[in-house]
Write a protein that holds these residues in place. Structure first.
Motif, PDB file in Angstrom:
ATOM      1  N   LEU A   1       0.105   8.818   8.987  1.00  0.00           N
ATOM      2  CA  LEU A   1      -0.167   8.255   7.636  1.00  0.00           C
ATOM      3  C   LEU A   1      -1.515   8.240   7.116  1.00  0.00           C
ATOM      4  N   ALA A   2      -1.763   8.935   6.329  1.00  0.00           N
ATOM      5  CA  ALA A   2      -3.214   9.190   5.577  1.00  0.00           C
ATOM      6  C   ALA A   2      -3.304   7.965   4.506  1.00  0.00           C
ATOM      7  N   ASP A   3      -4.331   7.212   4.877  1.00  0.00           N
ATOM      8  CA  ASP A   3      -4.833   6.289   4.048  1.00  0.00           C
ATOM      9  C   ASP A   3      -6.132   6.791   3.512  1.00  0.00           C
ATOM     10  N   TRP A   4      -5.989   7.868   2.712  1.00  0.00           N
ATOM     11  CA  TRP A   4      -7.161   8.630   2.058  1.00  0.00           C
ATOM     12  C   TRP A   4      -8.165   7.866   1.252  1.00  0.00           C
ATOM     13  N   ASP A   5      -7.727   6.773   0.707  1.00  0.00           N
ATOM     14  CA  ASP A   5      -9.059   6.270  -0.157  1.00  0.00           C
ATOM     15  C   ASP A   5      -9.399   4.906   0.570  1.00  0.00           C
TER      16      ASP A   5
ATOM     17  N   VAL B   1      -2.064   5.499  11.535  1.00  0.00           N
ATOM     18  CA  VAL B   1      -3.086   5.425  10.187  1.00  0.00           C
ATOM     19  C   VAL B   1      -4.422   5.806  10.579  1.00  0.00           C
ATOM     20  N   ALA B   2      -4.922   6.556   9.501  1.00  0.00           N
ATOM     21  CA  ALA B   2      -6.403   6.804   9.514  1.00  0.00           C
ATOM     22  C   ALA B   2      -6.907   7.002   8.184  1.00  0.00           C
ATOM     23  N   VAL B   3      -8.200   6.939   7.963  1.00  0.00           N
ATOM     24  CA  VAL B   3      -8.824   7.209   6.760  1.00  0.00           C
ATOM     25  C   VAL B   3      -9.060   8.634   6.793  1.00  0.00           C
ATOM     26  N   ASN B   4      -8.203   9.438   6.480  1.00  0.00           N
ATOM     27  CA  ASN B   4      -8.267  10.940   6.387  1.00  0.00           C
ATOM     28  C   ASN B   4      -7.191  11.137   5.244  1.00  0.00           C
ATOM     29  N   ASP B   5      -7.496  12.507   4.859  1.00  0.00           N
ATOM     30  CA  ASP B   5      -6.461  12.891   3.789  1.00  0.00           C
ATOM     31  C   ASP B   5      -5.114  13.450   4.631  1.00  0.00           C
TER      32      ASP B   5
ATOM     33  N   ALA C   1       0.872  -1.321  -0.238  1.00  0.00           N
ATOM     34  CA  ALA C   1       0.090  -0.025  -0.016  1.00  0.00           C
ATOM     35  C   ALA C   1       0.871   1.094  -0.122  1.00  0.00           C
ATOM     36  N   THR C   2       0.242   2.282  -0.192  1.00  0.00           N
ATOM     37  CA  THR C   2       1.129   3.601  -0.432  1.00  0.00           C
ATOM     38  C   THR C   2       0.295   4.569   0.379  1.00  0.00           C
ATOM     39  N   PHE C   3       0.701   5.341   1.415  1.00  0.00           N
ATOM     40  CA  PHE C   3       0.201   6.135   2.300  1.00  0.00           C
ATOM     41  C   PHE C   3       0.784   7.675   1.912  1.00  0.00           C
ATOM     42  N   LYS C   4      -0.054   8.665   2.277  1.00  0.00           N
ATOM     43  CA  LYS C   4       0.584  10.158   1.950  1.00  0.00           C
ATOM     44  C   LYS C   4       0.692  10.491   3.474  1.00  0.00           C
ATOM     45  N   GLU C   5       1.951  11.398   3.777  1.00  0.00           N
ATOM     46  CA  GLU C   5       2.298  11.864   4.850  1.00  0.00           C
ATOM     47  C   GLU C   5       2.986  13.494   4.725  1.00  0.00           C
ATOM     48  N   LYS C   6       2.368  14.194   5.787  1.00  0.00           N
ATOM     49  CA  LYS C   6       2.726  15.739   5.300  1.00  0.00           C
ATOM     50  C   LYS C   6       4.103  15.821   5.893  1.00  0.00           C
ATOM     51  N   THR C   7       5.068  16.554   5.342  1.00  0.00           N
ATOM     52  CA  THR C   7       6.337  16.867   5.869  1.00  0.00           C
ATOM     53  C   THR C   7       6.438  18.703   5.524  1.00  0.00           C
ATOM     54  N   ALA C   8       7.656  19.039   6.112  1.00  0.00           N
ATOM     55  CA  ALA C   8       8.084  20.310   6.024  1.00  0.00           C
ATOM     56  C   ALA C   8       8.002  20.730   4.478  1.00  0.00           C
ATOM     57  N   ASP C   9       8.300  19.791   3.552  1.00  0.00           N
ATOM     58  CA  ASP C   9       8.241  20.013   1.904  1.00  0.00           C
ATOM     59  C   ASP C   9       7.123  19.834   1.427  1.00  0.00           C
TER      60      ASP C   9
ATOM     61  N   GLY D   1      -7.580   2.323   1.105  1.00  0.00           N
ATOM     62  CA  GLY D   1      -6.920   1.111   0.303  1.00  0.00           C
ATOM     63  C   GLY D   1      -6.396   0.050   1.245  1.00  0.00           C
ATOM     64  N   PHE D   2      -5.518   0.632   2.218  1.00  0.00           N
ATOM     65  CA  PHE D   2      -4.839  -0.213   3.201  1.00  0.00           C
ATOM     66  C   PHE D   2      -5.738  -0.899   4.041  1.00  0.00           C
ATOM     67  N   THR D   3      -6.617  -0.007   4.596  1.00  0.00           N
ATOM     68  CA  THR D   3      -7.564  -0.313   5.744  1.00  0.00           C
ATOM     69  C   THR D   3      -8.418  -1.561   5.074  1.00  0.00           C
ATOM     70  N   LYS D   4      -9.049  -1.248   3.833  1.00  0.00           N
ATOM     71  CA  LYS D   4      -9.828  -2.491   3.075  1.00  0.00           C
ATOM     72  C   LYS D   4      -8.977  -3.765   3.001  1.00  0.00           C
ATOM     73  N   ALA D   5      -7.769  -3.402   2.671  1.00  0.00           N
ATOM     74  CA  ALA D   5      -6.905  -4.763   2.153  1.00  0.00           C
ATOM     75  C   ALA D   5      -6.663  -5.711   3.385  1.00  0.00           C
ATOM     76  N   VAL D   6      -6.352  -4.818   4.693  1.00  0.00           N
ATOM     77  CA  VAL D   6      -6.263  -5.647   5.865  1.00  0.00           C
ATOM     78  C   VAL D   6      -7.647  -6.033   6.618  1.00  0.00           C
ATOM     79  N   GLY D   7      -8.625  -5.747   6.021  1.00  0.00           N
ATOM     80  CA  GLY D   7      -9.798  -6.187   6.458  1.00  0.00           C
ATOM     81  C   GLY D   7     -10.389  -5.468   7.691  1.00  0.00           C
ATOM     82  N   LEU D   8      -9.938  -4.412   8.110  1.00  0.00           N
ATOM     83  CA  LEU D   8     -10.180  -3.678   9.425  1.00  0.00           C
ATOM     84  C   LEU D   8     -10.934  -2.345   9.134  1.00  0.00           C
ATOM     85  N   ASP D   9     -11.765  -2.275   7.832  1.00  0.00           N
ATOM     86  CA  ASP D   9     -12.612  -1.219   7.560  1.00  0.00           C
ATOM     87  C   ASP D   9     -13.852  -1.231   8.554  1.00  0.00           C
TER      88      ASP D   9
END
Length: 161
Positions: A99-103, A75-79, A12-20, A105-113
């Motif tokens: 970690l933003a699991d924005w869609d 991780v949370a289902v947030n942007d 899976a791929t998450f998004k994370e906010k950084t200073a950049d 995808g990871f949460t569903k893949a591990v069956g914990l939605d």
């Protein structure tokens, strides 16, 4: 099907906010060759998540890392904007990964939605924690109720380490 102890985490791929700005972080980057504590919350800024769950991991960060853990992530289902704001406001920026699991995808893949539409939240993650070693689940603690943070809390994880 829900992920279980002994299973390898799905890619899976998450998004994370950084200073950049936002960066993508993959499960391979986060877990390969490492021992990581991952915990999930139904939503950033929600009461149990902000008042009970996250603070325990921030307060016990050094103790957890001192037990041979390389990293801690939430991780949370947030942007990524929301997760970044939560990291800033909680004092957790740079201490643990937000970690933003924005869609979901990871949460569903591990069956914990979880469908929390009745509470106005829509599709979210169940509240859980897991210990992951080199991408394989070694401990998994899923809360029965999203309003509880006991079996998935930092104190419970410390006992498992």
């Amino acid at each position: 099907m829900t992920i279980a102890i002994g299973d390898k985490l799905p890619a899976a791929t998450f998004k994370e906010k950084t200073a950049d700005g936002p960066v993508e972080i993959t499960t391979d980057q986060l877990f390969a060759g490492k021992r990581v504590v991952l915990f999930a919350v139904p939503g950033a800024f929600t009461p149990t998540c902000s008042l009970n769950h996250l603070p325990g991991y921030l307060e016990n960060r050094d103790t957890i890392l001192g037990k041979g853990v390389d990293d801690i992530a939430v991780v949370a289902v947030n942007d990524w904007h929301v997760m970044g704001a939560w990291a800033q406001s909680s004092g957790g920026m740079g201490k643990i990964h937000f970690l933003a699991d924005w869609d979901a995808g990871f949460t569903k893949a591990v069956g914990l939605d979880a469908d929390l539409s009745a509470g106005g939240l829509g599709l979210r993650s169940k509240r859980y924690s897991m210990l992951v070693e080199d991408g394989v689940v070694k401990a998994l603690n899923v809360e029965e109720s999203p309003g509880q943070a006991t079996v998935s809390g930092a104190a419970a994880m410390l006992e498992q380490l």
